[in-house]
Design a protein around this motif. Structure first.
Motif, PDB file in Angstrom:
ATOM      1  N   TYR A 177      34.844  35.407  42.913  1.00 51.15           N
ATOM      2  CA  TYR A 177      33.786  36.288  43.394  1.00 51.15           C
ATOM      3  C   TYR A 177      32.515  35.466  43.598  1.00 51.15           C
ATOM      4  O   TYR A 177      32.162  34.641  42.755  1.00 51.15           O
ATOM      5  CB  TYR A 177      33.522  37.407  42.383  1.00 51.15           C
ATOM      6  CG  TYR A 177      32.266  38.201  42.687  1.00 51.15           C
ATOM      7  CD1 TYR A 177      32.219  39.063  43.772  1.00 51.15           C
ATOM      8  CD2 TYR A 177      31.129  38.070  41.899  1.00 51.15           C
ATOM      9  CE1 TYR A 177      31.065  39.772  44.064  1.00 51.15           C
ATOM     10  CE2 TYR A 177      29.979  38.779  42.187  1.00 51.15           C
ATOM     11  CZ  TYR A 177      29.950  39.624  43.276  1.00 51.15           C
ATOM     12  OH  TYR A 177      28.820  40.316  43.572  1.00 51.15           O
ATOM     13  N   TYR A 184      34.657  38.957  47.481  1.00 51.69           N
ATOM     14  CA  TYR A 184      35.779  38.364  46.769  1.00 51.69           C
ATOM     15  C   TYR A 184      36.557  37.503  47.762  1.00 51.69           C
ATOM     16  O   TYR A 184      36.706  37.881  48.925  1.00 51.69           O
ATOM     17  CB  TYR A 184      36.706  39.445  46.221  1.00 51.69           C
ATOM     18  CG  TYR A 184      36.068  40.354  45.200  1.00 51.69           C
ATOM     19  CD1 TYR A 184      35.916  39.945  43.876  1.00 51.69           C
ATOM     20  CD2 TYR A 184      35.636  41.632  45.538  1.00 51.69           C
ATOM     21  CE1 TYR A 184      35.351  40.779  42.922  1.00 51.69           C
ATOM     22  CE2 TYR A 184      35.069  42.476  44.592  1.00 51.69           C
ATOM     23  CZ  TYR A 184      34.935  42.034  43.292  1.00 51.69           C
ATOM     24  OH  TYR A 184      34.373  42.864  42.342  1.00 51.69           O
ATOM     25  N   SER A 227      36.074  46.710  42.417  1.00 54.18           N
ATOM     26  CA  SER A 227      36.564  45.801  41.369  1.00 54.18           C
ATOM     27  C   SER A 227      37.392  44.671  41.974  1.00 54.18           C
ATOM     28  O   SER A 227      37.902  44.789  43.097  1.00 54.18           O
ATOM     29  CB  SER A 227      37.420  46.572  40.362  1.00 54.18           C
ATOM     30  OG  SER A 227      38.652  46.959  40.968  1.00 54.18           O
ATOM     31  N   MET A 228      37.553  43.614  41.206  1.00 49.52           N
ATOM     32  CA  MET A 228      38.420  42.504  41.622  1.00 49.52           C
ATOM     33  C   MET A 228      39.842  43.009  41.855  1.00 49.52           C
ATOM     34  O   MET A 228      40.494  42.634  42.827  1.00 49.52           O
ATOM     35  CB  MET A 228      38.415  41.402  40.557  1.00 49.52           C
ATOM     36  CG  MET A 228      39.397  40.268  40.811  1.00 49.52           C
ATOM     37  SD  MET A 228      39.044  39.254  42.254  1.00 49.52           S
ATOM     38  CE  MET A 228      37.954  38.034  41.520  1.00 49.52           C
ATOM     39  N   ASP A 278      40.887  46.027  42.783  1.00 55.17           N
ATOM     40  CA  ASP A 278      40.984  46.777  44.038  1.00 55.17           C
ATOM     41  C   ASP A 278      40.882  45.845  45.250  1.00 55.17           C
ATOM     42  O   ASP A 278      41.601  46.015  46.243  1.00 55.17           O
ATOM     43  CB  ASP A 278      39.898  47.850  44.110  1.00 55.17           C
ATOM     44  CG  ASP A 278      40.165  49.010  43.154  1.00 55.17           C
ATOM     45  OD1 ASP A 278      41.318  49.147  42.687  1.00 55.17           O
ATOM     46  OD2 ASP A 278      39.218  49.773  42.879  1.00 55.17           O
ATOM     47  N   GLU A 334      25.172  44.539  41.919  1.00 59.48           N
ATOM     48  CA  GLU A 334      26.524  44.393  41.366  1.00 59.48           C
ATOM     49  C   GLU A 334      27.571  44.954  42.325  1.00 59.48           C
ATOM     50  O   GLU A 334      27.286  45.881  43.094  1.00 59.48           O
ATOM     51  CB  GLU A 334      26.630  45.127  40.024  1.00 59.48           C
ATOM     52  CG  GLU A 334      25.709  44.574  38.950  1.00 59.48           C
ATOM     53  CD  GLU A 334      26.008  43.135  38.597  1.00 59.48           C
ATOM     54  OE1 GLU A 334      27.205  42.753  38.570  1.00 59.48           O
ATOM     55  OE2 GLU A 334      25.045  42.377  38.356  1.00 59.48           O
TER      56      GLU A 334
END
Length: 195
Positions: free
Chosen positions: A39, A54, A11-12, A14, A7
């Motif tokens: 992503y 991303y 984060s998206m 950030d 995983e």
């Protein structure tokens, strides 16, 4: 890719901030609009599926309207949070974008034009679903080779799919480009034999 977690550690949100800061630095203050973000994991027989990256696309704005081609693509590693890919396409001559930016043809009328074009060209397409109509400059490199130094048209990009496109291994939308002042379908990228 060995040793990467399954995983993302970033984060998206950030990653989005990192991408925006990077593109701001590279663009020299150019007017841009983020047009997409997604992503993707990495997968291989050796590593299995692990955290990937991303991706963010930014369109160049000319007189407040996004370009189809000009802009930036930025990739951010979902584990390290660092930029791991960058590309820029910046070829459009602003002086060729002379059309009035307020369209004469509505987005709904552009969708209707595409429906009519599809029916005339391929007949009734089972499950046809016209999703969106987005206004942009049609600065496609292939189109510009044909047009040369002619003015770049303002268009509606109309995205759609049907039962066939939804049944593909990798479903996706087809699209068509409709002149936002004349209502003419300039190009339709629909392939009924797509596999």
């Amino acid at each position: 890719m060995m040793g990467r977690p399954a995983e993302p550690l970033v984060s998206m949100a950030d990653a989005r901030e990192t991408a925006r800061a990077y593109v701001d630095e590279k663009s020299g203050g150019a007017d841009l609009e983020r047009t997409s973000e997604h992503y993707n994991t990495f997968s291989s027989a050796l590593t299995g599926t692990v955290a990937g990256r991303y991706s963010f696309n930014y369109a160049r704005l000319i007189r407040g309207v996004p370009c189809l081609s000009d802009g930036f693509h930025i990739s951010v590693d979902a584990v390290t949070g660092k930029v791991c890919g960058y590309s820029k396409w910046w070829k459009t001559d602003e002086d060729l974008c002379t059309a009035e930016t307020a369209p004469s043809v509505s987005g709904d009328d552009a969708k209707d034009a595409v429906r009519a074009y599809l029916k005339e060209t391929w007949g009734d397409l089972p499950g046809l679903d016209v999703h969106t109509a987005d206004l942009m400059w049609y600065d496609s490199p292939s189109f510009m080779k044909i047009r040369g130094t002619d003015p770049i048209p303002l268009v509606w990009e109309v995205c759609f799919d049907d039962d066939h496109y939804r049944s593909l291994t990798y479903p996706g939308d087809a699209n068509a480009f409709v002149d936002a002042h004349t209502g003419e379908v300039l190009l339709c990228s629909y392939h009924p034999d797509a596999a």
